[in-house]
Scaffold this motif. Structure first.
Motif, PDB file in Angstrom:
ATOM      1  N   HIS A  43       0.841  -1.203   0.000  1.00 15.65           N
ATOM      2  CA  HIS A  43       0.000   0.000   0.000  1.00 15.65           C
ATOM      3  C   HIS A  43       0.878   1.256   0.000  1.00 15.65           C
ATOM      4  CE1 HIS A  43      -3.624  -2.297  -0.217  1.00 15.65           C
ATOM      5  NE2 HIS A  43      -3.043  -3.156   0.627  1.00 15.65           N
ATOM      6  N   SER A  44       0.572   2.256   0.815  1.00 18.99           N
ATOM      7  CA  SER A  44       1.244   3.566   0.637  1.00 18.99           C
ATOM      8  C   SER A  44       2.767   3.456   0.535  1.00 18.99           C
ATOM      9  CB  SER A  44       0.899   4.491   1.801  1.00 18.99           C
ATOM     10  OG  SER A  44      -0.488   4.637   1.899  1.00 18.99           O
ATOM     11  N   SER A  45       3.373   2.578   1.327  1.00 13.75           N
ATOM     12  CA  SER A  45       4.845   2.538   1.355  1.00 13.75           C
ATOM     13  C   SER A  45       5.451   2.055   0.048  1.00 13.75           C
ATOM     14  CB  SER A  45       5.322   1.643   2.502  1.00 13.75           C
ATOM     15  OG  SER A  45       4.833   2.145   3.714  1.00 13.75           O
ATOM     16  N   GLY A  46       4.663   1.361  -0.756  1.00  8.65           N
ATOM     17  CA  GLY A  46       5.191   0.893  -2.036  1.00  8.65           C
ATOM     18  C   GLY A  46       4.614   1.662  -3.212  1.00  8.65           C
ATOM     19  N   ARG A  47       3.848   2.711  -2.936  1.00  8.86           N
ATOM     20  CA  ARG A  47       3.149   3.409  -4.025  1.00  8.86           C
ATOM     21  C   ARG A  47       3.377   4.915  -3.954  1.00  8.86           C
ATOM     22  NH1 ARG A  47      -1.547   0.855  -6.002  1.00  8.86           N
ATOM     23  NH2 ARG A  47      -1.753  -1.295  -5.322  1.00  8.86           N
ATOM     24  N   ASN A  48       4.423   5.333  -3.273  1.00  8.29           N
ATOM     25  CA  ASN A  48       4.596   6.779  -3.101  1.00  8.29           C
ATOM     26  C   ASN A  48       5.620   7.344  -4.086  1.00  8.29           C
ATOM     27  OD1 ASN A  48       7.162   6.356  -1.974  1.00  8.29           O
ATOM     28  ND2 ASN A  48       6.252   5.973   0.025  1.00  8.29           N
ATOM     29  N   SER A  49       5.918   8.629  -3.949  1.00  7.91           N
ATOM     30  CA  SER A  49       6.842   9.279  -4.883  1.00  7.91           C
ATOM     31  C   SER A  49       8.297   9.007  -4.515  1.00  7.91           C
ATOM     32  CB  SER A  49       6.617  10.794  -4.886  1.00  7.91           C
ATOM     33  OG  SER A  49       5.293  11.122  -5.159  1.00  7.91           O
ATOM     34  N   ALA A 147      15.597  14.947  -1.897  1.00  3.79           N
ATOM     35  CA  ALA A 147      16.186  13.896  -2.740  1.00  3.79           C
ATOM     36  C   ALA A 147      15.091  12.904  -3.123  1.00  3.79           C
ATOM     37  CB  ALA A 147      17.298  13.194  -1.978  1.00  3.79           C
ATOM     38  N   VAL A 148      15.401  12.005  -4.038  1.00 10.33           N
ATOM     39  CA  VAL A 148      14.444  10.941  -4.400  1.00 10.33           C
ATOM     40  C   VAL A 148      15.105   9.584  -4.170  1.00 10.33           C
ATOM     41  CG1 VAL A 148      12.896  10.012  -6.168  1.00 10.33           C
ATOM     42  CG2 VAL A 148      13.494  12.435  -6.194  1.00 10.33           C
ATOM     43  N   GLY A 149      14.427   8.751  -3.381  1.00 12.10           N
ATOM     44  CA  GLY A 149      14.980   7.437  -3.056  1.00 12.10           C
ATOM     45  C   GLY A 149      14.202   6.317  -3.712  1.00 12.10           C
ATOM     46  N   THR A 150      14.355   5.124  -3.162  1.00 10.51           N
ATOM     47  CA  THR A 150      13.752   3.924  -3.768  1.00 10.51           C
ATOM     48  C   THR A 150      12.946   3.163  -2.702  1.00 10.51           C
ATOM     49  OG1 THR A 150      16.019   3.133  -3.498  1.00 10.51           O
ATOM     50  CG2 THR A 150      15.260   3.422  -5.720  1.00 10.51           C
ATOM     51  N   PRO A 151      11.671   3.550  -2.533  1.00  9.90           N
ATOM     52  CA  PRO A 151      10.845   2.959  -1.465  1.00  9.90           C
ATOM     53  C   PRO A 151      10.782   1.430  -1.514  1.00  9.90           C
ATOM     54  CG  PRO A 151       9.700   4.786  -2.499  1.00  9.90           C
ATOM     55  CD  PRO A 151      10.935   4.572  -3.295  1.00  9.90           C
ATOM     56  N   GLY A 152      10.656   0.855  -2.721  1.00 13.76           N
ATOM     57  CA  GLY A 152      10.550  -0.605  -2.844  1.00 13.76           C
ATOM     58  C   GLY A 152      11.803  -1.287  -2.293  1.00 13.76           C
ATOM     59  N   GLU A 153      12.962  -0.734  -2.615  1.00 13.67           N
ATOM     60  CA  GLU A 153      14.228  -1.315  -2.152  1.00 13.67           C
ATOM     61  C   GLU A 153      14.382  -1.151  -0.644  1.00 13.67           C
ATOM     62  OE1 GLU A 153      16.469  -2.949  -4.171  1.00 13.67           O
ATOM     63  OE2 GLU A 153      14.775  -2.780  -5.541  1.00 13.67           O
ATOM     64  N   VAL A 154      13.946  -0.002  -0.134  1.00 13.30           N
ATOM     65  CA  VAL A 154      14.027   0.237   1.316  1.00 13.30           C
ATOM     66  C   VAL A 154      13.164  -0.802   2.046  1.00 13.30           C
ATOM     67  CG1 VAL A 154      13.361   1.845   3.171  1.00 13.30           C
ATOM     68  CG2 VAL A 154      14.603   2.689   1.168  1.00 13.30           C
TER      69      VAL A 154
END
Ligand SMILES: Cc1cc2nc3c(=O)[nH]c(=O)nc-3n(C[C@H](O)[C@H](O)[C@H](O)COP(=O)(O)OP(=O)(O)OC[C@H]3O[C@@H](n4cnc5c(N)ncnc54)[C@H](O)[C@@H]3O)c2cc1C
Length: 422
Positions: A43-49, A147-154
């Protein structure tokens, strides 16, 4: 019946960060995370900017301002420590109307109050740094620490990390029923578990879980849909920063902006269009009549009383559901973009905004409610991804000294007493 000292409901970034913190602070304790989906972060943690926000928007002294400033540095350090891609591009805020000039000044002041680096740019410097962007006044604000990170990897890394620490992350384990008095949770598939202390990090469902514990009856979540488009390479636009509009101070939305992901894709959005189900991502998915009616009533109430400029927001954001009006918002930032440069993006998320039934308004800060054996994280909207690590420490500090109790003991007093919030 399986028993855990701590149960965390929800394996989004907040639930996992809390589980990690619990294991760090109470190494002896058993910690179990219950996640209804097949894997964490659906959900939100995998679908954000994936933006590591600097913290310039939030009211000085608020939980959001404090946790975002700390969180941005920690999330960036987490990316570095685990070799995850991070685009340290900074962002530029541009007024889209001459009326935004005072708000640009406010944000500049607020940045300094919140300890965030920000610099004003004149027209010539803006043109040099970001030739494709337009400012209605000529001025702009440069915020270098976004900055822009990588939520899926985190999420993947954090899941591995907590499992290695001994946390049991149980997927397909939907919490269906809670008996707070006996500290018993029954899962959708029938299994029952007991716990000493429960942390509710259930995101879009967190109000419902809190109500099951007899907490937070004045609050209900309203989902707002975040839709994105992609900028086609045909547009020939190169961006060196994220470009954001100066937002309307009264509303809670940041406005349609650009996000350059770590793979170079430029996303446009997200919107904040009212949704009518907790997982109403597409079509009529997850729309249930009684709840959709409740959401419509709450939205109508805000509209009627025009709380926090909601009428204006509803008008602007509602239209952005349609490509034509979304395009208008993009063109205010990047005048060279043409309608055909907008490509559909699969990404869509839902912002769980917390509605206060007493005041009839949406709450702006994160809300934490607790009693002797449970803690509830409500309204963990943006920038909760940025803030996840200090947020988790804050949550553990708020608990009523759980380490002094033995959780296998039966509860000694009314579980609904001692509720407090921050
Ligand atoms: C479109 C969009 C863009 C955003 N952009 C940014 C950004 O750029 N930067 C930023 O900092 N933040 C951003 N955010 C906010 C950020 O994504 C969220 O604040 C954050 O992910 C919240 O994490 P969470 O763990 O609280 O919720 P979630 O990730 O939603 O996790 C909650 C979990 O609980 C589970 N759950 C729910 N009910 C149950 C149940 N009954 N039993 C078991 N499990 C259950 C769900 O399946 C889910 O996995 C954005 C949000 C959206 C929607």
């Amino acid at each position: 019946m399986p028993s855990s000292d701590f149960i965390v409901i929800g394996a989004g970034v907040i639930g996992l960060a809390v589980a990690r913190e619990l294991k760090r602070q109470y190494a002896w304790a058993s910690v179990r995370v219950l996640e209804k989906e097949a894997e964490p972060g659906r959900h939100s943690s995998g679908r954000n900017s994936g933006v590591l926000h600097s913290g310039i928007y939030y009211a000085p002294g608020s939980l959001k301002a404090e946790l975002c400033r700390k969180g941005r540095a920690e999330m960036a350090a987490y990316h570095a420590a685990h070799h995850l891609p991070l685009n340290r591009c900074g962002k530029i805020l541009v007024p889209t109307s001459p009326k935004d000039a005072p708000q640009l000044e406010n944000l500049y002041r607020r940045a300094h109050e919140n300890g965030v680096r920000a610099e004003k740019l004149d027209e010539a410097t803006l043109r040099e740094l970001e030739p494709a962007a337009r400012s209605a006044t000529g001025e702009a604000l440069w915020v270098p620490d976004t900055a822009v990170g990588t939520p899926g990897e985190v999420l993947k890394t954090l899941t591995q990390e907590v499992r290695a620490l001994g946390v049991e992350v149980c997927c397909r384990a939907e919490v269906a029923k809670i008996d707070a008095a006996t500290r018993k949770i029954t899962l959708r598939h029938g299994e029952a578990l007991t716990f000493g202390y429960a942390v509710n990090a259930a995101g879009l469902h967190s109000d419902r879980i809190a109500h099951e514990f007899g907490m937070g009856q004045d609050y209900a979540l309203l989902p707002f849909k975040g839709l994105y488009w992609k900028l086609s390479e045909e547009a020939g636009i190169r961006l060196n920063h994220l470009i954001y509009p100066v937002p309307d101070a009264r509303t809670l939305t940041l406005g349609v902006h650009t996000t350059t992901a770590t793979d170079g894709t430029i996303y446009l959005g997200p919107t904040a269009v009212p949704a009518f189900g907790r997982e109403h991502y597409r079509g009529l998915e997850s729309v249930r009549l009684p709840e959709a009616a409740r959401m419509t009533r709450d939205l109508a109430r805000m509209f009627l009383h025009d709380r926090d400029g909601y009428r204006q927001q509803a008008w602007l954001e509602g239209r952005r559901y349609f490509r034509r009006w979304f395009f208008e918002a993009v063109r205010e930032l990047l005048p060279a973009v043409k309608p055909e440069h907008l490509l559909p993006a699969a990404k869509v998320g839902l912002h769980p905004r917390l509605f206060d039934r007493k005041s009839g308004a949406l709450l702006k800060d994160f809300i934490i409610l607790k009693n002797s054996h449970s803690l509830h994280i409500l309204g963990a909207t943006s920038p909760a991804w940025t803030s996840a690590f200090p947020f988790a420490r804050h949550v553990c500090e708020k608990m009523d000294s759980p380490v002094t109790r033995r959780f296998s003991d039966p509860p000694s007093h009314d579980p609904n007493q001692g509720a407090s919030s921050s």
